[in-house]
Design an enzyme around this catalytic site. Structure first.
Site, PDB file in Angstrom:
ATOM      1  N   PRO A  23       0.838  -1.204   0.000  1.00 47.78           N
ATOM      2  CG  PRO A  23      -0.055  -1.092   2.138  1.00 47.78           C
ATOM      3  CD  PRO A  23       0.680  -2.005   1.225  1.00 47.78           C
ATOM      4  CG  LEU A  24       3.227   1.889  -2.430  1.00 47.57           C
ATOM      5  CD1 LEU A  24       3.580   1.469  -3.850  1.00 47.57           C
ATOM      6  CD2 LEU A  24       4.473   2.217  -1.631  1.00 47.57           C
ATOM      7  CD  GLN A  99      -3.200   0.110   4.189  1.00 45.55           C
ATOM      8  OE1 GLN A  99      -3.114   1.320   4.008  1.00 45.55           O
ATOM      9  NE2 GLN A  99      -2.154  -0.652   4.494  1.00 45.55           N
ATOM     10  CG  HIS A 175      -3.208   0.915   7.761  1.00 44.59           C
ATOM     11  ND1 HIS A 175      -2.124   0.476   8.466  1.00 44.59           N
ATOM     12  CD2 HIS A 175      -2.763   1.991   7.025  1.00 44.59           C
ATOM     13  CE1 HIS A 175      -1.067   1.222   8.182  1.00 44.59           C
ATOM     14  NE2 HIS A 175      -1.435   2.151   7.313  1.00 44.59           N
ATOM     15  CE1 TYR A 180      -0.960   7.733   9.732  1.00 43.06           C
ATOM     16  CE2 TYR A 180      -0.243   5.676   8.706  1.00 43.06           C
ATOM     17  CZ  TYR A 180      -0.172   7.065   8.805  1.00 43.06           C
ATOM     18  OH  TYR A 180       0.676   7.775   7.992  1.00 43.06           O
ATOM     19  NE  ARG A 227       1.677  -2.700   5.373  1.00 44.78           N
ATOM     20  CZ  ARG A 227       2.404  -1.743   4.810  1.00 44.78           C
ATOM     21  NH1 ARG A 227       2.097  -0.469   5.001  1.00 44.78           N
ATOM     22  NH2 ARG A 227       3.429  -2.035   4.052  1.00 44.78           N
ATOM     23  CB  ALA A 299       6.110  -4.704   3.475  1.00 40.38           C
ATOM     24  N   GLY A 301      12.102  -2.666   2.934  1.00 40.27           N
ATOM     25  CA  GLY A 301      13.526  -2.737   2.661  1.00 40.27           C
ATOM     26  C   GLY A 301      13.987  -3.981   1.920  1.00 40.27           C
ATOM     27  NE  ARG A 323      11.452   2.695  -0.006  1.00 42.87           N
ATOM     28  CZ  ARG A 323      12.412   2.659   0.911  1.00 42.87           C
ATOM     29  NH1 ARG A 323      13.061   3.773   1.240  1.00 42.87           N
ATOM     30  NH2 ARG A 323      12.727   1.531   1.514  1.00 42.87           N
TER      31      ARG A 323
END
Length: 368
Positions: A23-24, A99, A175, A180, A227, A299, A301, A323
């Site tokens: 999710p971005l 999401q 999420h 959050y 998540r 998720a 790196g 990314r």
């Protein structure tokens, strides 16, 4: 890369490979939260046969936003825009989960009904930013949500899941990460409540588990992902016993039969690499695997080699790329053949239109 390209069952779906799009947030929606038409092109570009996409965070309730340009599913007018997105993904035989996102205290009065203070678990000073018409600004000091407000937000998870189904999403992701709202209730650095939503692990996880149950009542538990971000510090998050907390959370989620558990490695904080963390070793997934035996999506790196290794080790089943997926719409194919990756441009992550959104090249065009 044999493990990355082995099929896998996720809920009722069969994936043909293990490379998911994370999710971005792109902050390119209309002022009312409706996805712009370019969103369908963006997601369609990144869909692949049997591949899984997880949408950017979608604001699921009024008052749940902290970022100008974030898309919504908080009312029925948002559904047609998302239907264009899911149609584009399904046209390429891909799968996409929505999401569902509530930012809680990470907001500003500009985003709140009547200009009231944002709501969180407790009144705890912290440092974070919201995105408004004035740009990136400090968040407004928050207030503690009343019990009836919490119950109302749980019901909004149900309603937003109904809209996600109407929009054609294959599932939803709750999420509960990145500092959050649901994460704020989980961790005792932000949750100082003394009622049924504070104190013990059981009480602090109550809100998250209720949100999951509300979504599952609509779509089925095997089409609900979750998540979390164990030991993540984004949004000024901290807990006095993170291992105990997330062992409890993973154990409870393991009982439910959810589609997957999505973990963020602490070596990434928000959209940047945390240079203070070990860049090679994934720590969240191996820890959670002790308690959660279903599908784990890792998720944070990863490159192709690290992704292959964590799946081979059995600590994760899918790896979500962020990314690099922005800059490489055909990322699974590039990884499959070992092709060069296009570098991303951080300056175009948020806001704008085509640039840095739908204009990244595909492999064939790069090679031409």
């Amino acid at each position: 890369m044999s493990h990355l390209f082995a099929p896998l069952n996720v809920g009722p779906f069969t994936l043909s490979h293990r490379i998911a799009m994370a999710p971005l947030s792109r902050l390119r929606s209309d002022a009312d939260g409706t996805p712009i038409d370019l969103a369908a092109e963006y997601y369609g570009q990144r869909a692949s046969q049997g591949g899984l996409l997880i949408s950017e965070g979608i604001i699921m309730a009024e008052g749940g936003n902290g970022y100008l340009g974030a898309p919504g599913l908080s009312n029925d007018k948002h559904v047609p825009g998302w239907k264009k997105v899911t149609d584009a993904v399904h046209a390429k035989n891909g799968r996409i989960f929505a999401q569902l996102w509530h930012v809680g205290r990470v907001s500003h009065t500009d985003h709140q009904p009547g200009g009231r203070a944002p709501g969180g678990p407790s009144v705890v000073p912290f440092e974070s930013l919201a995105f408004t018409t004035d740009g990136w600004v400090p968040t407004t000091p928050s207030r503690a949500l009343e019990i009836q407000e919490i119950e109302g937000i749980v019901d909004e998870f149900r309603k937003s899941t109904e809209r996600a189904v109407a929009a054609g999403f294959d599932g939803v992701e709750i999420h509960a990460a990145n500092g959050y709202l649901l994460d704020q209730f989980l961790q005792d650095g932000s949750n100082k409540r003394t009622d049924q939503y504070g104190g013990s692990f059981e009480n602090r996880a109550r809100f998250m588990l209720a949100a999951i149950a509300a979504a599952a009542s609509v779509i089925g538990i095997n089409r609900v992902g979750v998540r979390i971000s164990p030991s993540g510090d984004f949004g000024s998050m901290i807990d006095s016993d993170p291992e105990g907390l997330f062992a409890y959370v993973a154990t409870e989620l393991n009982k439910l039969g959810i589609a997957y558990l999505h973990l963020i490695e602490p070596r990434v904080s928000g959209n940047v690499t945390n240079e203070a963390k070990d860049q090679k070793t994934a720590v969240a997934a191996p820890f959670v695997r002790k308690y959660f035996k279903g599908v784990i999506v890792a998720a944070g790196g990863f490159n192709a080699e690290l992704a292959e290794a964590i799946i081979a080790a059995g600590d994760a089943d899918v790896v979500a790329f962020g990314r690099t997926f922005i800059a490489n719409p055909d990322l699974p194919e590039r990884i499959r053949i070992g092709a060069t990756l296009t570098p991303y441009n951080r300056d175009t992550f948020y806001g704008g239109l085509v640039e840095g959104y739908t204009d990244y090249p595909f492999l064939a065009r790069t090679a031409a």
